[in-house]
Motif scaffolding. Sequence first.
Motif, PDB file in Angstrom:
ATOM      1  N   PRO A   1       0.804  -1.224   0.000  1.00 11.91           N
ATOM      2  CA  PRO A   1       0.000   0.000   0.000  1.00 11.91           C
ATOM      3  C   PRO A   1       0.837   1.273   0.000  1.00 11.91           C
ATOM      4  O   PRO A   1       0.379   2.320  -0.453  1.00 11.91           O
ATOM      5  N   VAL A   2       2.074   1.195   0.514  1.00 11.03           N
ATOM      6  CA  VAL A   2       2.921   2.385   0.602  1.00 11.03           C
ATOM      7  C   VAL A   2       4.214   2.223  -0.198  1.00 11.03           C
ATOM      8  O   VAL A   2       4.696   3.158  -0.814  1.00 11.03           O
ATOM      9  N   VAL A   3       4.754   1.013  -0.229  1.00  9.62           N
ATOM     10  CA  VAL A   3       6.052   0.755  -0.850  1.00  9.62           C
ATOM     11  C   VAL A   3       5.895  -0.277  -1.960  1.00  9.62           C
ATOM     12  O   VAL A   3       5.157  -1.257  -1.822  1.00  9.62           O
ATOM     13  N   ALA A   4       6.571  -0.060  -3.066  1.00 12.28           N
ATOM     14  CA  ALA A   4       6.664  -1.037  -4.150  1.00 12.28           C
ATOM     15  C   ALA A   4       8.140  -1.213  -4.490  1.00 12.28           C
ATOM     16  O   ALA A   4       8.914  -0.246  -4.456  1.00 12.28           O
ATOM     17  N   ALA A   5       8.528  -2.442  -4.799  1.00 13.44           N
ATOM     18  CA  ALA A   5       9.932  -2.704  -5.118  1.00 13.44           C
ATOM     19  C   ALA A   5      10.018  -3.872  -6.088  1.00 13.44           C
ATOM     20  O   ALA A   5       9.122  -4.718  -6.150  1.00 13.44           O
ATOM     21  N   ARG A   6      11.118  -3.908  -6.843  1.00 17.54           N
ATOM     22  CA  ARG A   6      11.332  -4.980  -7.809  1.00 17.54           C
ATOM     23  C   ARG A   6      12.830  -5.155  -8.027  1.00 17.54           C
ATOM     24  O   ARG A   6      13.563  -4.164  -8.179  1.00 17.54           O
ATOM     25  N   ALA A   7      13.264  -6.391  -8.026  1.00 13.28           N
ATOM     26  CA  ALA A   7      14.651  -6.725  -8.351  1.00 13.28           C
ATOM     27  C   ALA A   7      14.645  -7.610  -9.586  1.00 13.28           C
ATOM     28  O   ALA A   7      13.855  -8.555  -9.679  1.00 13.28           O
ATOM     29  N   SER A   8      15.507  -7.309 -10.550  1.00 11.71           N
ATOM     30  CA  SER A   8      15.560  -8.109 -11.779  1.00 11.71           C
ATOM     31  C   SER A   8      17.007  -8.348 -12.160  1.00 11.71           C
ATOM     32  O   SER A   8      17.905  -7.553 -11.847  1.00 11.71           O
ATOM     33  N   LEU A   9      17.223  -9.466 -12.865  1.00  7.70           N
ATOM     34  CA  LEU A   9      18.557  -9.838 -13.306  1.00  7.70           C
ATOM     35  C   LEU A   9      18.491 -10.290 -14.754  1.00  7.70           C
ATOM     36  O   LEU A   9      17.693 -11.167 -15.103  1.00  7.70           O
ATOM     37  N   LEU A  10      19.318  -9.691 -15.593  1.00 14.82           N
ATOM     38  CA  LEU A  10      19.420 -10.038 -17.014  1.00 14.82           C
ATOM     39  C   LEU A  10      20.797 -10.612 -17.282  1.00 14.82           C
ATOM     40  O   LEU A  10      21.819 -10.058 -16.846  1.00 14.82           O
ATOM     41  N   ARG A  11      20.832 -11.716 -18.031  1.00 17.20           N
ATOM     42  CA  ARG A  11      22.101 -12.339 -18.428  1.00 17.20           C
ATOM     43  C   ARG A  11      22.040 -12.647 -19.913  1.00 17.20           C
ATOM     44  O   ARG A  11      21.125 -13.319 -20.394  1.00 17.20           O
ATOM     45  N   VAL A  12      22.986 -12.122 -20.690  1.00 15.83           N
ATOM     46  CA  VAL A  12      23.055 -12.345 -22.127  1.00 15.83           C
ATOM     47  C   VAL A  12      24.452 -12.850 -22.468  1.00 15.83           C
ATOM     48  O   VAL A  12      25.456 -12.205 -22.137  1.00 15.83           O
ATOM     49  N   THR A  13      24.536 -14.002 -23.126  1.00 21.50           N
ATOM     50  CA  THR A  13      25.823 -14.536 -23.591  1.00 21.50           C
ATOM     51  C   THR A  13      25.758 -14.694 -25.103  1.00 21.50           C
ATOM     52  O   THR A  13      24.776 -15.230 -25.633  1.00 21.50           O
ATOM     53  N   THR A  14      26.789 -14.238 -25.790  1.00 21.19           N
ATOM     54  CA  THR A  14      26.767 -14.177 -27.248  1.00 21.19           C
ATOM     55  C   THR A  14      28.136 -14.542 -27.804  1.00 21.19           C
ATOM     56  O   THR A  14      29.172 -14.247 -27.194  1.00 21.19           O
ATOM     57  N   ARG A  15      28.129 -15.148 -28.984  1.00 25.47           N
ATOM     58  CA  ARG A  15      29.339 -15.261 -29.795  1.00 25.47           C
ATOM     59  C   ARG A  15      28.929 -14.970 -31.235  1.00 25.47           C
ATOM     60  O   ARG A  15      27.846 -15.363 -31.672  1.00 25.47           O
ATOM     61  N   ARG A  16      29.768 -14.279 -31.948  1.00 24.47           N
ATOM     62  CA  ARG A  16      29.349 -13.828 -33.275  1.00 24.47           C
ATOM     63  C   ARG A  16      30.526 -13.439 -34.146  1.00 24.47           C
ATOM     64  O   ARG A  16      31.636 -13.185 -33.657  1.00 24.47           O
ATOM     65  N   GLY A  17      30.228 -13.381 -35.442  1.00 29.47           N
ATOM     66  CA  GLY A  17      31.171 -12.823 -36.395  1.00 29.47           C
ATOM     67  C   GLY A  17      30.778 -11.400 -36.736  1.00 29.47           C
ATOM     68  O   GLY A  17      29.660 -10.961 -36.478  1.00 29.47           O
ATOM     69  N   ILE A  18      31.706 -10.679 -37.343  1.00 32.14           N
ATOM     70  CA  ILE A  18      31.471  -9.292 -37.768  1.00 32.14           C
ATOM     71  C   ILE A  18      31.755  -9.205 -39.253  1.00 32.14           C
ATOM     72  O   ILE A  18      32.861  -9.527 -39.705  1.00 32.14           O
ATOM     73  N   ALA A  19      30.782  -8.780 -40.016  1.00 30.16           N
ATOM     74  CA  ALA A  19      30.959  -8.693 -41.466  1.00 30.16           C
ATOM     75  C   ALA A  19      32.091  -7.731 -41.809  1.00 30.16           C
ATOM     76  O   ALA A  19      32.138  -6.607 -41.305  1.00 30.16           O
ATOM     77  N   PRO A  20      33.026  -8.118 -42.655  1.00 23.63           N
ATOM     78  CA  PRO A  20      34.076  -7.192 -43.088  1.00 23.63           C
ATOM     79  C   PRO A  20      33.504  -6.135 -44.026  1.00 23.63           C
ATOM     80  O   PRO A  20      32.526  -6.383 -44.748  1.00 23.63           O
ATOM     81  N   GLU A  21      34.094  -4.947 -44.006  1.00 22.73           N
ATOM     82  CA  GLU A  21      33.633  -3.886 -44.913  1.00 22.73           C
ATOM     83  C   GLU A  21      33.914  -4.315 -46.355  1.00 22.73           C
ATOM     84  O   GLU A  21      35.073  -4.401 -46.772  1.00 22.73           O
ATOM     85  N   SER A  22      32.863  -4.566 -47.093  1.00 23.30           N
ATOM     86  CA  SER A  22      33.006  -5.181 -48.414  1.00 23.30           C
ATOM     87  C   SER A  22      33.413  -4.197 -49.497  1.00 23.30           C
ATOM     88  O   SER A  22      33.640  -4.593 -50.631  1.00 23.30           O
ATOM     89  N   ASP A  23      33.496  -2.897 -49.181  1.00 19.60           N
ATOM     90  CA  ASP A  23      33.913  -1.921 -50.188  1.00 19.60           C
ATOM     91  C   ASP A  23      35.434  -1.796 -50.256  1.00 19.60           C
ATOM     92  O   ASP A  23      35.954  -1.129 -51.152  1.00 19.60           O
ATOM     93  N   ARG A  24      36.162  -2.427 -49.332  1.00 20.16           N
ATOM     94  CA  ARG A  24      37.600  -2.217 -49.233  1.00 20.16           C
ATOM     95  C   ARG A  24      38.371  -3.338 -49.905  1.00 20.16           C
ATOM     96  O   ARG A  24      38.188  -4.518 -49.592  1.00 20.16           O
TER      97      ARG A  24
END
Length: 654
Positions: A231-254
């Motif tokens: 009625p007087v107080v509201a609270a929230r705790a949250s936890l986000l976890r993101v794990t990634t592996r990826r490639g990066i496109a090379p600049e194709s104009d070079r």
Amino acid sequence: MTQRLRIAASLAAMVLAIAPASARADDDDELVITAAEMEDRVRPPRLTADEAFLIERQPRNVAEMLRFLPGVSAKTNSRGETIARVRGAEERQTQVFLDGAPLAVPWDGRIDLGVLPAGLVRSVEVAKGAVPIEYGTNAVAGAIDLRTGDDATGVHGMAQVGSDGFATGSVVGGAAVGSFHMMFAASGVTRDAEPVADRAALPFSQAADGGRTNTDLDSVSLFGALGYAGPVVAARASLLRVTTRRGIAPESDRDPAVAAPRYWRYPDIDLTQLTLNASADIGEATTLRAVGWRQWFSQSIDAYSNASYTVRRTRQDDEDDTLGARLVLATAIAPFDLRLTSSAQTSRHAQVDTNLQTGVAGPRLVYRQNLFTVGAEVDAPLGPVKATAGVAYDRATTPLTGDKPAQPATDAVAFSLAVQGDVARDTTLTLSGGRRTRFPSARELFGEALGRFLINPDLRPETAWLADIELAWQGATANLVVNPFYQRGAGTIGQRVVRVNGVSLRKRYNQSGTRTYGVDAQANVALMAGLDAEIFGTVMSARADPGDAAFRRLLQRPAYEVGGALRYRPFDALLLRGEYRRVGPAVDLDAAGNRAELAAGDEVNLRAQWRVARIGSSAVSVTMAVDNLGNDVITPQLGLPSPGRMVRFGVRID
């Protein structure tokens, strides 16, 4: 079935197994602690995408949630990150928040929205112009609020598969027990490569067949939250976890024989963010709202010798630790509403560069940047209109600078004013404007990006003067919003190419000034029973002052971005949607620092969602999406065109 496909399949199985008992609450109460809505508060232009809006568009990730919002775009940069831009501004000029906590990694000043799961976010709000002071420092173009909500009960989810090994799945659920609420979410996305629209647009560093070179992705996200509403107080705790592996496109104009692109991969990216939200009524008309956040981020970047990605040359290992908090005290002193705001954030970045050819690791360099804000905002009724005025003091310090020169503390004053009133029946006019400052990120000050940048120890903060006019009309079967805007930048951070010992390096510098003006517009019309039309667009001119830039037109700012959609529901269970977007021409720098033209491009997307069954209170729908139907080339950045045609099929349970 590959390991990556198993991620999506497992999540889909979880959805199908749990969903029959699901139910969704219609209530949309949530603990908002960035810029809360108040009766007499006047805010600059903003856009809201609710859950229904997002589901209909079938976004693959959070970045695609920003589609078809006027003045907002998302593009993939040369580091493979998909970042948000408001009115064409640089990505670091737009701040991104998750449940009120900054989501960007402070070292870099940006976050990759392309790996964040769409299923996690229930609504998006975009603020443009002189945004409220609760958003703190650095929001000189706008702010994007991602909200997970806290009222979902039961379980819902989706799964899709598509072209080039694409697969994704997510499950989101929640339960309420008395005054407590729990929420969880899990999501996975994988792809073998991005599709190629036209191989002629990729003259270098591209295989003869298959998808785009080095654009594979694997990402898994987990989210959990526990909230209490008393009625007087509201609270929230949250936890986000993101794990990634990826490639990066090379600049194709070079041409690798002339100016080799970066051949990079991210073998590991890990983001963990803990957010604590709370609010308390401490008097009849006084509320204290607070948010605290702790973010841990780490990544490794491997640099390779060529497009075969077989011989690693160097590795960069990064570790970031960020701690921050914001307090907002809101009270009413009739006839005024007053908000006092303060925020503080400290972030440490540690980095080790290793020569993999010799096996010799460089020194562990440690950097730290601190950001502070204190301010006040007041709402005041002024006869037939209402107004909101704010002022804030911002400060940045960099007590640790690795092996780079020490930096002086910098500060600035921000202020804003917004006035709103009814000018005709169902028509509202809002005038807003102000001054905002962005401090250079630590990476802009000290980062060399594995030898790509020449640092500039004299880099200074950039300042923006902003003005907006918003005319909004709401009719019975249509609505229209027209928003002319103007931004005058001073010390805007740009890039130029310099030659050092025969090598071309990029260097950031403060431009004397920039000027951007244009108009955003959006309309929705009910054409007939079951058939609606959406129209959106931004037309813009963005120029640097003459004298200190190689050419005046600002980089990667399309002259326009316009489009629309037709939404057809022939019967209640079936929804069809067709989208069109045209991105206007822009300019960029080539490897030698010369002006390069980016041609205009067209995008057509198709969406379908058909509810085929009900299991208990849950609806089961099959989905279909076609992205870039015409396989047209859209080039937001030189050498990095957007993906080609992709077809997706899936199932959704709500």
